[in-house]
Design an enzyme around this catalytic site. Structure first.
Site, PDB file in Angstrom:
ATOM      1  N   TYR A 196      45.084 -61.884  -2.435  1.00 39.01           N
ATOM      2  CA  TYR A 196      43.952 -60.983  -2.627  1.00 39.01           C
ATOM      3  C   TYR A 196      43.301 -60.710  -1.283  1.00 39.01           C
ATOM      4  CZ  TYR A 196      39.377 -59.174  -3.948  1.00 39.01           C
ATOM      5  OH  TYR A 196      38.268 -58.393  -4.056  1.00 39.01           O
ATOM      6  N   GLU A 226      39.613 -52.884  -1.738  1.00 41.32           N
ATOM      7  CA  GLU A 226      40.215 -54.026  -2.422  1.00 41.32           C
ATOM      8  C   GLU A 226      41.719 -53.800  -2.532  1.00 41.32           C
ATOM      9  OE1 GLU A 226      38.733 -56.638  -6.095  1.00 41.32           O
ATOM     10  OE2 GLU A 226      39.582 -54.730  -6.741  1.00 41.32           O
TER      11      GLU A 226
END
Length: 389
Positions: free
Chosen positions: A109, A197
Site C-alpha cells: 500500500y 492512493e
C-alpha cells in the site's frame, strides 16, 4: 475533484510511475478490441467509478479470453455499481478499463495525502496491500509506515529508500520502489493533488514495482492552472445538485438531514450546521452562496435545496459585510416568490443595514419566520419541523 483510475494512471505514468498496459473502453466492442491490442492471455475488466472497494462489489472481473472480456464489459457498462463508499444509490458505470493481468508476488500500500492538521504532506505505506487504509489502521496500526515531508526540501530519496526497506523488499526491488515512490510524490506535488492512493502497489516475479490501482483527488482551487486535469472531470459521478451549483459558482454538498441551509460564507455555513445539530435537528446540506447574494443566486440556491425531497424547512442565515442586508432581503423575497417554497422558511439577517432588511421582509407579505440570532434561528427551524410531525 476526483478522477477515474485510468486517468490517474495516465498522470502517474507521465511522471515515471510504472503501470500495467491498459486502455479505456465505452462499449463491449471497444473492450474486446482493447484486449486484442494489449495482447496477452489474461485481462482485468475494471468498472470506472469515483469510489473504492470495486472488487468486493463485483466491479473488477478477471478474464481469460475475449469472450469473457465482452461478457464482463456488457454486464458492467450501464449499471450502477454499489460499494460501501458510494452509498445505496451507487454510481453509474459509463466506461471500463481493460488492463493486462500479469501475475505478481506481493501487494503493498502507498498513499500520499495533504495532512491539514500538521500542514504537511504525509506519505503512508504498508505491507498490507489490497485493503482499505481504514481497515489497516484499525486492525494493525503498527503496520502503517509514515513520513511527514518537510515542505522546504520535499520528499528525499533516503526517506523513500527507508520506506522501501521497511516494507521488506530486497535490494533490487528497493531500487524500483524508490523510483516509484519519488515519481508518485512528484505527480502529487506538481498536479496540486490532495490525495494519491496506490492500492495495491504490486511487486512482480521479475522484481518490478507497478501501480495496479490508483486514485487521485485534486485541489479545486488550483484547477485554473491545471486545465488538463480539469478536463478530466466526469459530471456523471457527482451529485447532480453539486454539478448545478458549480455552474452558478455556488458551493453545495448534500447531506442526510431535513433542514436546508442557505448561508453566505463557508465558516458561517459550518457554524449554522453545528447550531442546527445543537438544537436537535439535522442539516440537509452545506450551501455557501458566496459574497454576492443576488436574487438570481438566491433563487438558484432555493431550487437546489428544494430539489432534496427530505427538506422540510429552510434556514437562511446571512451576515452582510461586503453586501447589505436590504439588498439580500430583496433577493430573498424575490427568490421566494419565484420558487414557491412550500416549507417553513426561517430567515436571520445580521450586519450592514440589518434594520432595513428586516423591514423589507416584514412588508413582503410572505409567510416567513424571522430570527435575530443564529441560536434562535436554528431553534425555530427545528421547532417548525416538529410541528409537522
Amino acid at each position: 475533484m476526483d478522477v477515474h483510475e485510468y486517468q490517474a494512471k495516465e498522470l502517474l505514468a507521465s511522471f515515471g510511475v510504472p503501470i500495467p498496459k491498459g486502455a479505456v473502453a465505452f462499449s463491449p466492442d471497444q473492450a474486446v478490441y482493447a484486449a486484442t491490442e494489449l495482447g496477452g492471455g489474461h485481462w482485468a475488466v475494471k468498472a470506472q467509478i469515483h469510489a473504492g472497494a470495486r472488487g468486493k462489489a463485483g466491479g473488477i472481473r478477471l478474464c481469460r479470453n475475449t469472450h469473457e472480456v465482452r461478457d464482463a464489459a456488457t454486464d458492467l457498462l450501464g449499471r450502477r455499481l454499489v460499494t460501501h463508499q458510494t452509498g445505496p444509490e451507487g454510481k453509474p458505470v459509463q466506461r471500463v478499463y481493460i488492463e493486462t493481468a500479469d501475475p505478481f508476488e506481493r501487494e503493498l500500500y502507498l498513499g500520499i495525502v495533504l495532512d491539514r492538521k500538521v500542514e504537511r504532506v504525509r506519505v503512508v505505506a504498508s505491507k498490507s496491500g489490497g485493503m482499505d487504509i481504514e481497515e489497516i489502521a484499525a486492525t494493525d496500526p503498527e503496520a502503517l509506515l509514515q513520513v511527514v515531508v518537510e515542505p522546504a526540501v520535499g520528499l528525499q530519496p533516503f526517506e523513500a529508500r527507508e520506506l522501501a526497506f521497511r516494507l521488506g523488499l530486497n535490494i533490487k526491488q528497493v531500487g524500483a520502489a524508490v523510483k516509484t515512490i519519488m515519481s508518485a510524490y512528484r505527480a502529487f506535488r506538481d498536479c496540486d493533488a490532495v490525495m494519491l492512493e496506490i492500492n495495491p502497489l504490486v511487486v512482480t516475479r521479475d522484481d518490478r514495482v507497478l501501480a495496479l490501482d490508483a486514485k487521485m483527488s485534486f485541489d479545486d482551487n488550483a484547477l485554473f492552472r491545471r486545465r488538463n486535469i480539469a478536463d478530466m472531470h466526469d459530471p456523471s459521478q457527482s451529485d447532480p445538485r453539486e454539478a448545478q451549483a458549480a455552474e452558478h459558482n455556488l458551493n453545495y454538498i448534500g447531506l442526510d438531514g431535513e433542514i436546508g441551509c442557505i448561508v453566505n460564507g463557508a465558516g458561517l455555513a459550518m457554524a449554522t450546521m453545528d447550531m442546527i445539530k445543537h438544537a436537535g435537528g439535522e442539516p440537509a446540506n452545506f450551501l455557501d452562496v458566496g459574497g454576492g447574494a443576488s436574487p438570481q443566486r438566491v433563487a438558484t440556491a432555493f431550487r437546489l435545496v428544494l430539489s432534496d425531497p427530505n427538506v422540510r424547512a429552510i434556514l437562511v442565515n446571512i451576515f452582510a459585510g461586503i453586501n447589505r442586508c436590504d439588498w439580500i432581503a430583496e433577493g430573498v423575497v424575490q427568490a421566494a416568490r419565484e420558487v414557491k417554497i412550500g416549507v417553513p422558511l426561517v430567515v436571520r439577517l445580521a450586519g450592514t443595514n440589518v434594520e432595513a432588511g428586516k423591514a423589507i421582509l416584514e412588508k413582503s407579505g410572505l409567510d416567513l419566520i424571522t430570527a435575530d440570532t443564529l441560536t434562535e434561528a436554528a431553534e425555530k427551524a427545528v421547532a417548525a419541523i416538529r410541528t409537522q410531525n
